[in-house]
Write a protein that holds these residues in place. Structure first.
Motif, PDB file in Angstrom:
ATOM      1  N   ILE A 377      -8.296  -8.855  -3.299  1.00  0.00           N
ATOM      2  CA  ILE A 377      -8.243  -9.027  -1.849  1.00  0.00           C
ATOM      3  C   ILE A 377      -9.678  -9.139  -1.347  1.00  0.00           C
ATOM      4  O   ILE A 377     -10.523  -8.302  -1.671  1.00  0.00           O
ATOM      5  CB  ILE A 377      -7.560  -7.814  -1.158  1.00  0.00           C
ATOM      6  CG1 ILE A 377      -6.219  -7.482  -1.829  1.00  0.00           C
ATOM      7  CG2 ILE A 377      -7.362  -8.088   0.329  1.00  0.00           C
ATOM      8  CD1 ILE A 377      -5.157  -8.534  -1.706  1.00  0.00           C
ATOM      9  N   THR A 380     -11.795 -10.166   4.176  1.00  0.00           N
ATOM     10  CA  THR A 380     -11.000 -10.483   5.364  1.00  0.00           C
ATOM     11  C   THR A 380      -9.535 -10.088   5.198  1.00  0.00           C
ATOM     12  O   THR A 380      -8.739 -10.249   6.123  1.00  0.00           O
ATOM     13  CB  THR A 380     -11.068 -11.987   5.679  1.00  0.00           C
ATOM     14  OG1 THR A 380     -10.367 -12.716   4.654  1.00  0.00           O
ATOM     15  CG2 THR A 380     -12.513 -12.473   5.741  1.00  0.00           C
ATOM     16  N   GLY A 381      -9.173  -9.580   4.012  1.00  0.00           N
ATOM     17  CA  GLY A 381      -7.788  -9.211   3.758  1.00  0.00           C
ATOM     18  C   GLY A 381      -6.969 -10.320   3.116  1.00  0.00           C
ATOM     19  O   GLY A 381      -5.776 -10.159   2.883  1.00  0.00           O
ATOM     20  N   GLU A 382      -7.610 -11.470   2.789  1.00  0.00           N
ATOM     21  CA  GLU A 382      -6.871 -12.582   2.187  1.00  0.00           C
ATOM     22  C   GLU A 382      -6.662 -12.330   0.693  1.00  0.00           C
ATOM     23  O   GLU A 382      -7.550 -11.842  -0.013  1.00  0.00           O
ATOM     24  CB  GLU A 382      -7.611 -13.900   2.382  1.00  0.00           C
ATOM     25  CG  GLU A 382      -6.836 -15.108   1.855  1.00  0.00           C
ATOM     26  CD  GLU A 382      -7.505 -16.442   2.158  1.00  0.00           C
ATOM     27  OE1 GLU A 382      -6.886 -17.483   1.883  1.00  0.00           O
ATOM     28  OE2 GLU A 382      -8.653 -16.438   2.648  1.00  0.00           O
ATOM     29  N   ASP A 415      -2.575 -16.000   2.411  1.00  0.00           N
ATOM     30  CA  ASP A 415      -1.762 -14.819   2.709  1.00  0.00           C
ATOM     31  C   ASP A 415      -2.654 -13.594   2.845  1.00  0.00           C
ATOM     32  O   ASP A 415      -3.635 -13.426   2.105  1.00  0.00           O
ATOM     33  CB  ASP A 415      -0.749 -14.569   1.579  1.00  0.00           C
ATOM     34  CG  ASP A 415       0.404 -15.549   1.611  1.00  0.00           C
ATOM     35  OD1 ASP A 415       1.138 -15.559   2.611  1.00  0.00           O
ATOM     36  OD2 ASP A 415       0.556 -16.311   0.642  1.00  0.00           O
ATOM     37  N   ARG A 416      -2.315 -12.739   3.767  1.00  0.00           N
ATOM     38  CA  ARG A 416      -2.966 -11.436   3.886  1.00  0.00           C
ATOM     39  C   ARG A 416      -2.176 -10.433   3.049  1.00  0.00           C
ATOM     40  O   ARG A 416      -0.953 -10.522   2.972  1.00  0.00           O
ATOM     41  CB  ARG A 416      -2.999 -10.977   5.341  1.00  0.00           C
ATOM     42  CG  ARG A 416      -3.863 -11.853   6.239  1.00  0.00           C
ATOM     43  CD  ARG A 416      -3.628 -11.541   7.704  1.00  0.00           C
ATOM     44  NE  ARG A 416      -3.850 -10.130   8.004  1.00  0.00           N
ATOM     45  CZ  ARG A 416      -5.039  -9.577   8.222  1.00  0.00           C
ATOM     46  NH1 ARG A 416      -6.129 -10.329   8.177  1.00  0.00           N
ATOM     47  NH2 ARG A 416      -5.158  -8.291   8.497  1.00  0.00           N
ATOM     48  N   GLU A 418      -2.290  -6.365   0.631  1.00  0.00           N
ATOM     49  CA  GLU A 418      -2.946  -5.139   0.193  1.00  0.00           C
ATOM     50  C   GLU A 418      -2.349  -4.718  -1.142  1.00  0.00           C
ATOM     51  O   GLU A 418      -1.208  -5.061  -1.466  1.00  0.00           O
ATOM     52  CB  GLU A 418      -2.779  -4.027   1.244  1.00  0.00           C
ATOM     53  CG  GLU A 418      -1.339  -3.728   1.617  1.00  0.00           C
ATOM     54  CD  GLU A 418      -1.217  -2.822   2.827  1.00  0.00           C
ATOM     55  OE1 GLU A 418      -2.025  -2.987   3.770  1.00  0.00           O
ATOM     56  OE2 GLU A 418      -0.317  -1.964   2.830  1.00  0.00           O
ATOM     57  N   THR A 431      -2.593 -15.655   7.053  1.00  0.00           N
ATOM     58  CA  THR A 431      -3.807 -15.580   7.868  1.00  0.00           C
ATOM     59  C   THR A 431      -3.661 -16.453   9.123  1.00  0.00           C
ATOM     60  O   THR A 431      -4.136 -16.088  10.193  1.00  0.00           O
ATOM     61  CB  THR A 431      -5.032 -16.039   7.055  1.00  0.00           C
ATOM     62  OG1 THR A 431      -4.786 -17.352   6.538  1.00  0.00           O
ATOM     63  CG2 THR A 431      -5.294 -15.097   5.894  1.00  0.00           C
TER      64      THR A 431
END
Length: 564
Positions: A377, A380-382, A415-416, A418, A431
């Protein structure tokens, strides 16, 4: 990161099955009136060889792009094989493709010929497509195709009579371009994703130790073969492992087609898994299910009966992908004894990315990377993924290809997400799907939709609200959820769904809480342009159609609003 099994190009396995089991049935095609037609491996390869001989007779440049449009059918697969046998590259088109997109793809791909397959002009866009096909484009009309213009077209049956089977099948090697798959176009123009035979077979190589497929498997092919998921989850494994494929005739015959196939492997999208769940709940209310499931001598019989009625009693591996499926529904299938596993992937990495593993399922997570796949990841969380299924690039779009890759070879998925402590991935949204309220707060719609959509009365839902003080949602009701002409039914549903909305809002941050939900009048369909061919939301089009009413709806100050 485990080493993956590397398959040869699919034609090598097809030629093997042609020799080893020519009389075994490979394809089962339903016909009108409940009849079926079967094709053995020997018949499939003979027809494909004759089709390839015709293509060779045209003296097209080696590796020419050949378009193919039609619903899933035995001859879709046979035409695909014929194109490969002749040394060319199949370019599949969705049967629901709009005229503009069709014209663009045919021109952009420089297609030299078009195979026209099973279409009816009612549940597909054939009538629209037929008007824009270039007169100079040669057509081959497969069995079950519509009537087409006589000029510059030829019938498949005629080819079968006029051409002897091609003896020297062309094998181009694992690195040769195998297909160009155009994206479904959730945003902007479709892009032609180029895959070679190495990447096209990579999903099977990445997951062979996970699913353990073999020649005794059975699958039902009904999601569009023009999409990467059906291609690599159904068609390619059937060619590599030599198992039997069944097809679906129509929406009305789907239950019968599924029961005929009694698949051992079943891949579907959340919308269908949800429909199955809702159909069972309509016949056996959840409260009654809980009682039946708690009685030892009845529980196993009832669960088995439910799976039999759905046609899923032989399923060893159930897969769901393309969009999130609620944890509640996944848990329900697990209680029935069907391990429903989420998978995640993209056209750009040939769907070779992530999958949930038996014994390690965490609701809401799409699992861990498949063998040979790396994931991280970014700041930016992508979600970034490096996969053996990585594309060769976008056809004739070098700048776009470069933009979606990192310097060290990872694909920017858009896609975001975690990761948890076990490396399992949770997708939190796209995103580009994030929207900002008038208070300056960003909202990720997918998790909200996932929770709201678990309600049995909801067919599909879209959380939105850019520029509004609070988000809201647009919902399409499931068929039969209520009698639209009954005010009593509508009031009952509104009260029930209002309670559901309150429960969801309590789990959300203040800026994510939905102000209201609008029950829309018209269903969202592929034909209406609000869903992609893989039944994903086209958010831009949905917002363009409905956002102009947002201020009016907010002024009504009601939780549940019925579109006028």
């Amino acid at each position: 990161m485990s080493k993956i099994f590397e398959f040869a190009e699919p034609l090598e396995y097809v030629l093997r099955w042609e020799k080893e089991k020519p009389n075994e049935v490979y394809l089962t095609q339903p016909l009108a009136g409940g009849e079926v037609e079967t094709y053995t491996w020997g018949q499939v390869t003979e027809q494909a060889r004759r089709g390839a001989a015709y293509l060779k007779s045209l003296d097209l440049p080696a590796g020419s792009n050949i378009a193919l449009v039609g619903k899933n059918s035995a001859h879709w697969i046979i035409a695909d094989l014929a194109i490969w046998m002749a040394g060319h590259v199949p370019v599949p088109l969705y049967p629901t493709l709009g005229a503009d997109a069709c014209t663009y793809i045919l021109e952009h791909s420089e297609a030299k010929l078009l195979f026209v397959g099973r279409l009816d002009g009612v549940s597909d866009s054939w009538n629209e497509l037929a008007q824009v096909l270039p007169e100079t484009l040669p057509l081959v009309c497969l069995p079950m195709s519509p009537v087409v213009r006589a000029e510059n077209s030829v019938l498949w049956d005629q080819l079968m009579r006029d051409f002897e089977p091609l003896q020297e099948v062309i094998l181009r090697g694992r690195e040769a371009l195998a297909t160009i798959i155009y994206t479904s176009g959730t945003t902007g123009r479709p892009k032609g994703v180029m895959h070679n035979f190495r990447s096209l077979t990579a999903p099977a190589g990445c997951s062979v130790n996970l699913w353990l497929p073999d020649a005794s498997d059975r699958m039902l092919s009904y999601l569009p073969l023009a999409h990467v998921a059906e291609r690599v989850a159904v068609e390619i494994p059937s060619l590599l492992f030599g198992f039997q494929l069944f097809f679906n005739d129509s929406l009305e015959t789907f239950p019968a087609d599924l029961k005929r196939a009694r698949p051992t492997r079943f891949f579907s999208v959340p919308r269908l898994w949800t429909k199955f769940y809702q159909a069972v709940n309509a016949r056996i209310p959840p409260a009654k299910q809980r009682i039946l499931f708690s009685i030892p001598f009845l529980s196993s019989k009832v669960k088995k009966k439910i799976l039999q009625e759905l046609g899923l009693d032989s399923v060893k591996v159930g897969l769901t992908g393309a969009a999130p499926l609620s944890a509640e529904i996944i848990s329900w299938y697990r209680k029935l004894g069907l391990d429903l596993l989420e998978v995640f992937g993209m056209t750009e990495n040939c769907a070779a990315s992530h999958a949930a593993r038996m014994g390690e399922v965490r609701p809401g997570y799409v699992g861990t990377p498949l063998d040979g796949v790396e994931c991280r990841i970014d700041d930016t969380g992508e979600v970034l993924v490096k996969s053996p299924g990585q594309m060769m690039g976008y056809y004739k779009m070098p700048e776009e290809t470069k933009a979606c890759m990192t310097d060290d070879g990872f694909l920017r998925t858009g896609d975001r997400g975690e990761l948890d402590e076990m490396g399992r991935l949770r997708i939190t949204g796209r995103t580009k799907d994030l929207f900002k309220t008038s208070k300056g707060k960003y909202v990720a719609p997918v998790p909200i939709e996932n929770m709201l959509g678990a309600h049995p009365g909801i067919e599909v839902i879209c959380a939105t609200g850019p520029g509004q003080p609070q988000p809201f949602a647009l919902a399409v009701l499931s068929p039969g959820a209520l009698n639209p002409s009954s005010e009593e039914d509508k009031n009952r549903f509104a009260q029930e769904f209002s309670t559901h909305l309150d429960e969801i809002n309590q789990q959300l941050e203040d800026h994510e809480r939905l102000n209201y939900v609008v029950i829309v009048k018209e269903p969202w369909t592929i034909e209406s342009g609000l869903l992609t061919p893989t039944m994903k939301l086209k958010r831009n089009e949905i917002e363009e159609r409905y956002m102009k009413f947002a201020d009016h709806w907010r002024a009504q100050n009601q939780k549940i609003i019925w579109e006028g």
